[in-house]
Motif scaffolding. Structure first.
Motif, PDB file in Angstrom:
ATOM      1  N   VAL A 618       0.741  -1.253  -0.007  1.00  0.00           N
ATOM      2  CA  VAL A 618      -0.034   0.021  -0.116  1.00  0.00           C
ATOM      3  C   VAL A 618       0.873   1.152  -0.064  1.00  0.00           C
ATOM      4  CG1 VAL A 618      -1.588  -1.070   1.227  1.00  0.00           C
ATOM      5  CG2 VAL A 618      -0.186  -0.093   2.575  1.00  0.00           C
ATOM      6  N   THR A 622      -2.912   5.205   1.446  1.00  0.00           N
ATOM      7  CA  THR A 622      -4.045   3.893   1.656  1.00  0.00           C
ATOM      8  C   THR A 622      -3.481   3.235   3.042  1.00  0.00           C
ATOM      9  OG1 THR A 622      -4.137   3.386  -0.547  1.00  0.00           O
ATOM     10  CG2 THR A 622      -4.823   1.804   0.826  1.00  0.00           C
ATOM     11  N   ALA A 854      -6.335  -1.167  -2.119  1.00  0.00           N
ATOM     12  CA  ALA A 854      -6.558  -0.097  -1.758  1.00  0.00           C
ATOM     13  C   ALA A 854      -8.114   0.192  -1.666  1.00  0.00           C
ATOM     14  CB  ALA A 854      -6.191   1.141  -2.557  1.00  0.00           C
TER      15      ALA A 854
END
Length: 862
Positions: A618, A622, A854
C-alpha cells in the motif's frame, strides 16, 4: 570426480590417524603446532598432497619403516594445498608417517582456528581461541586431508596457560605442567571422523558439573557468570541424548558430550563430535526471561546438533553435495525431538513457518535442486541455505508421513547400522528405507532431490452417480515476476495423503484417509460416494501447493476436525497463489476474514505475516485504511486471548498474545496498544515482573513508534542486558525505528565493535525490511560495501541480502539489481539470485494488486 576436480585431493595417500599438538598464544593471536599423520600409501608416489591454507610450514619430513625421508614443501594458495615432494625416489605402497611443524594466525573471520572476545563482569576484555571447520576450514588450523570421506582418528594435545580451560572432541586424558609454565592437556583418541568435525576451544571458561545420561557425561561449557543460565540446556541435551539413542537404535558414538557457548560464532551451532559449539544465545538461557519462541529455538538447536552425532558424525556424506542430507535430516529430527520434549509447543504445526520460507524460494525459477554438484569450497559454503535445511526437512517429513512413522524409522535404523563410521551418498538412505518398507522410495525421492521446484495439485471432484472421481493434476508452481515465466513441464512423483468424508450424513467415524502416488500429470481416485469435503494435504505434511475450486476450498475450510496445520496451509497456499497471479487480492482478504475467530498461534502467525506483507503493497495514502482494517480484525482476537497473562496459561497462548499486540501496535498503529506498551516498559523499569512475550511485543511496538530518546535507551540496553536473548532483543528492535537519525546511528554502530560481526548482518537485513528506512539502509550498505565484506563472515553476506526480498518499490528494486549485478558474492551467487527474483515477484505483485487492495481496504474489514 576426485580425479578431475582441482579442489579434490588425489587418493594415492590416505590418512589413518592424526597426533596433533597445538599451542595457541591468545594475546598475540597466533598458534604453533606439530602433527604426525599415520597414512597408508595406496600406490608408489613421488609426492604427498594434502590441504593447507594460511599456514607457514616450518618443517616437514616422512617416516617410513623407522627411517626418515626428506621432502620439499610447496604451498598452493589457490587450491589450498601443500605438496610434499619426496627426495630420493618414490614412496612404496604401505604405511608411513607424515611429520609437519607449522604456524598460523588466530583470525577474526570466525572460521578455522579463530579468536573470540568478550568483556567479563569486571570490565576486563578476555579472549578465547576456538574453531569452526565446516565446510573446508580445518586446513586453516593444521595440514590435513580436509575432505569428508577421508576419515581418521584424532589424538589431540593442547599446550595452554595454566589458568585457561581447554576442551576438545574426546574426554580429557591428562593435564601436566611443562617447562615454559604452561600446561599440556591431552585428550583421548577420537573415533573415526572427518576433519570438519574436529574441535578445540581454549580460554577463560568453566564447565558445569557433568550429569550422567545413561553413561554419557554431559556438560555445558560457558564463561564465568553464566552458570545459572545452563539448566535448560542440560535438561534439553539430556532429553535429546536419550531420545536419539532410542530412535536410532545405536548408542551415542562418543565418550562424552560438551555443549560449548562461544561469544562469536558465524553459524548457529556446529556439530563437532563430542564438543558442540554454539552461539551463546542459542545455548545459555533463562527460561523465566525468555519468550516461547526464544526457548523453543534453543531447544531446537540443541536437538539439531545432538541428532548430528549419529546422522552426520557417525555416518557422514561422502562429499559436500550430500550436506543437504545431514542438515535436512537433523532439522527433521530436531522437530521430532522438540515435539517430544515439549508437546505443548505443537512443534509440527509451528514448522509451517519454516516450510513457508522454503516454499518462498522454491517457487522461483532460480531455485536449485536440493542436491547439486559441488566443486569448490565456495560451492560448499553456498549449500547452507533454506533449501538444504527447511525444504530438505519438509520432504523427509513428507516421506515419513506417507510411509508411516514406524516403517520409516526401521529404514533409518538400517541405514545407521549399515553405514556406521562410513560415508554415504543420498541414494544409500533411500535404498535402506526402501528395503525396510518395500515402497518405491528411491523413485519418489529422486524426483524431489535432483530437480528444483515443487508442484501445485489442482483438485477436482466429479460425481458419477453413487461414486465420485477425485482428480489430482500437477504442474510446477511458480511466482509471477512479470517476465512471462510459467510452467516448464517439470513433474514429480508426489506422495499425497487425502482425507475425505461422504456427503451430508458424514460422521467422524466415516472419514477416510487415502494414500495416493501422483506420477505423471494426473492421478485419479474413485471415492465410494460423493464427498462432503476433501482435504488434499492431510496433516499438512506434503511439500506441494493445493488449488481447490471455490466450492472445494469453502468445504475444506469448514471441514469438521480440520487441524491447525491444515488451516495454516489453506492461508499459505492462498497467499502463494496471489504471488503466482492465479487468484486476486479480494479472495485473499475474504479468506482472512474467515479466520477472525482463530485460536491457534501458528495460524495467526501466518495470517499476520500476510497482513504485514500487505503493508508493503500500500502507498502512504492507503496505509491508514490498512491500519484501521488491522485494528478491527486483530483487536477482538486480542481481547479474547486477554490483555494480561493468566497464571498457568499455555506457552503458546502467551506467544499468541505477543503476536497480536505486535501486529496491532506496528502494522495497526493502534494508539491504545502503543500506550499500553509504554506503560509495560515503565512497569518493567520499576522492577515489576513482566511476561516476556508481552514485553518483547512492547519493545517492537515502541520501536515502530520511534523517538531519539527511546532509541538511545534501547541501544544502551542492547549492550547491558542480563541474558544473551535480552541483548539481542534490544539490538534487533533498533533496526525497526522509523526515524532517519536513528537509522543512521544504528547502521553506523553495526560497523563497529558495538555489534558483534556474527550479529550485524542479520540486524542490517532487518533494517532493509524496515518499510520507512529500506532505501536509506540500502544506500548506507552500498556506500560501505567493501567494509562490510571485509568485516562480516563470508557466509553471512547472502543472509544479509535476504532483506531485499521485502522490497516492493520499483525504484529501489532497480537500484538493488544494478548494484548486485556489478558486485557478485562468490559464496552466495545462488541465494542472491533467488533474493533478487523474489524481490521482482514482490514488485510485480504490488503492480498487479495495489489498486484493488486500496479499494478493498476503503470498504472496511467486514
Amino acid at each position: 570426480m576426485a580425479e578431475t576436480n582441482p579442489h579434490r585431493l588425489p587418493r594415492t595417500v590416505l590418512p589413518r590417524r592424526y597426533d596433533l599438538r597445538l599451542a595457541p598464544d591468545l594475546e598475540a593471536a597466533t598458534f604453533a603446532g606439530t602433527v604426525a599423520i599415520e597414512v597408508e600409501v595406496q600406490e608408489p608416489t613421488a609426492e604427498v598432497v594434502l590441504n593447507a591454507i594460511e599456514l607457514e610450514v616450518d618443517e616437514a619430513w616422512l617416516e617410513v619403516g623407522g627411517a626418515r625421508r626428506d621432502v620439499t614443501v610447496t604451498l598452493d594458495e589457490e587450491h589450498e594445498r601443500a605438496t610434499l615432494a619426496v627426495d630420493g625416489g618414490p614412496l612404496a605402497a604401505g604405511p608411513a608417517i607424515v611429520h609437519l611443524a607449522f604456524r598460523g594466525i588466530l583470525n577474526d573471520k570466525l572460521r578455522g582456528f579463530y579468536r573470540s572476545t568478550f568483556t567479563d563482569d569486571d570490565g576486563t576484555d578476555r579472549v578465547i581461541a576456538t574453531t569452526q571447520f565446516e565446510a573446508t576450514d580445518a586446513r586453516r588450523a593444521f595440514p590435513c586431508w580436509d575432505e569428508p570421506d577421508l576419515k581418521a582418528t584424532f589424538a589431540i594435545t593442547l599446550d595452554v596457560p595454566e589458568d585457561l580451560f581447554a576442551v576438545s572432541n574426546a574426554a580429557e586424558a591428562g593435564r601436566e605442567p611443562i617447562e615454559d609454565g604452561r600446561h599440556r592437556v591431552t585428550f583421548a583418541e577420537s573415533m573415526l571422523m572427518s576433519t570438519y568435525l574436529v574441535a578445540f576451544v581454549v580460554g577463560p571458561l568453566e564447565a558445569t558439573d557433568p550429569i550422567d545420561v545413561d553413561g554419557v557425561p554431559l556438560r555445558i561449557v560457558h564463561r564465568a557468570g553464566q552458570a545459572d543460565l545452563t539448566a535448560f540446556a542440560l535438561e534439553s541435551g539430556a532429553f535429546a541424548l536419550r531420545y536419539f539413542t532410542e530412535y536410532f537404535g545405536v548408542p551415542y558414538p562418543a565418550d562424552k558430550l560438551d555443549l560449548v557457548a562461544v561469544p562469536d560464532f558465524a553459524f548457529g551451532a556446529m556439530e563437532n563430535l563430542g564438543c558442540v559449539t554454539f552461539r551463546d544465545a542459542l545455548l545459555i538461557v533463562d527460561p523465566e526471561r525468555s519468550t516461547q519462541s526464544e526457548l523453543q529455538r534453543v531447544a531446537d538447536v540443541i536437538h539439531h546438533e545432538i541428532a548430528h552425532m549419529w546422522f552426520g558424525d557417525l555416518v557422514t556424506m561422502a562429499w559436500w553435495e550430500g550436506i543437504w542430507l545431514n542438515e535436512a535430516f537433523a532439522t527433521f529430527m530436531e522437530m521430532r525431538c522438540t515435539d517430544a520434549f515439549r508437546p505443548e509447543w505443537d512443534r509440527w504445526t509451528d514448522f509451517g513457518i519454516s516450510r513457508t520460507a522454503a516454499y518462498d524460494t522454491d517457487a522461483l525459477t532460480t531455485t536449485r535442486p536440493i542436491e547439486f554438484e559441488v566443486v569448490s569450497p565456495a560451492d560448499a559454503e553456498g549449500m547452507f541455505d533454506v533449501l538444504t535445511y527447511e525444504k530438505g526437512a519438509a520432504v523427509v517429513r513428507m516421506l515419513e508421513q506417507y510411509l508411516g512413522e514406524d516403517r520409516f524409522r526401521d529404514g533409518i535404523r538400517l541405514y545407521i547400522s549399515r553405514h556406521a563410521h562410513g560415508n554415504t551418498v543420498t541414494t544409500d538412505l533411500w535404498d535402506a528405507i526402501e528395503e525396510a518398507t518395500g515402497e518405491p522410495v528411491r523413485r519418489i525421492m529422486d524426483s524431489w532431490i535432483f530437480q528444483g521446484g515443487h508442484p501445485e495439485l489442482a483438485v477436482t471432484v466429479e460425481p458419477e452417480g453413487e461414486t465420485a472421481t477425485l482428480r489430482l493434476t500437477q504442474q510446477r508452481f511458480l511466482y509471477d515476476t512479470g517476465d512471462g515465466s510459467g510452467d516448464d513441464a517439470t513433474r514429480w512423483v508426489v506422495p499425497v495423503l487425502v482425507r475425505w468424508a461422504p456427503g451430508a450424513e458424514a460422521t467422524t467415524s466415516s472419514v477416510t484417509l487415502e494414500r495416493v502416488l501422483v506420477e505423471g500429470t494426473t492421478a485419479e481416485v474413485t471415492l465410494a460416494t460423493p464427498p462432503a469435503w476433501v482435504i488434499t494435504n492431510s496433516g499438512g505434511s506434503g511439500f506441494f501447493r493445493v488449488r481447490y475450486d471455490a466450492a472445494g476450498l469453502a468445504a475444506a475450510a469448514r471441514a469438521p476436525g480440520i487441524s491447525a496445520v491444515e488451516r495454516y496451509a489453506l492461508i499459505d497456499d492462498a497467499w502463494a497463489s496471489l504471488l503466482a497471479g492465479t487468484i486476486g487480492i479480494g479472495e485473499v482478504l475474504e479468506l482472512l476474514r474467515g479466520y477472525a475467530d482463530e485460536t491457534d498461534l501458528s495460524v495467526w502467525q501466518r495470517v499476520l505475516g500476510v497482513v504485514s506483507a500487505l503493508d508493503r503493497l500500500v502507498d502512504d495514502d492507503t496505509r491508514p485504511h490498512l491500519q484501521t482494517w488491522v485494528r478491527a480484525f486483530a483487536g477482538p482476537a486480542l481481547r479474547r486471548v486477554g490483555l494480561d497473562p493468566v497464571a498457568g496459561e499455555p506457552d503458546r497462548t502467551a506467544a499468541l498474545r505477543g503476536a497480536l499486540v505486535t501486529a496491532l501496535g506496528t502494522t495497526g498503529a493502534d494508539p491504545e496498544t502503543r500506550a499500553r506498551a509504554q506503560a509495560l516498559l515503565a512497569r518493567a523499569d520499576e522492577g515489576e515482573e513482566v511476561d516476556t512475550d508481552l514485553f518483547d511485543a512492547a519493545l517492537r511496538v515502541l520501536a515502530a513508534e520511534g523517538g531519539a530518546e527511546r532509541f538511545a535507551a534501547f541501544r544502551q540496553r542492547s549492550a547491558t542486558g542480563a541474558t544473551p536473548q535480552e541483548r539481542l532483543r534490544y539490538l534487533g528492535v533498533l533496526a525497526d525505528f522509523p526515524g532517519d537519525a536513528e537509522n543512521d546511528a544504528f547502521l553506523a554502530m553495526c560497523l563497529t565493535d558495538d555489534v558483534r560481526t556474527q550479529d550485524a548482518p542479520f540486524v542490517i537485513r532487518r533494517a532493509i525490511a524496515n518499510r520507512t528506512q529500506a532505501r536509506r539502509t540500502w544506500d548506507f550498505l552500498t556506500a560501505h560495501w567493501d567494509e562490510a565484506l571485509a568485516r562480516f563472515p563470508s557466509n553471512s553476506i547472502s543472509r544479509l541480502l535476504e532483506g531485499i526480498r521485502s522490497v516492493t518499490d520499483p525504484a529501489l528494486a532497480h537500484a538493488v539489481e544494478g548494484f548486485l549485478a556489478e558486485h557478485p558474492v562468490p559464496q552466495g551467487d545462488k541465494p542472491i539470485a533467488q533474493h533478487r527474483e523474489r524481490m521482482r515477484a514482490g514488485v510485480a505483485l504490488r503492480g498487479r494488486v495495489a489498486g484493488d487492495l486500496a479499494s478493498a481496504l476503503k470498504d472496511g474489514p467486514s
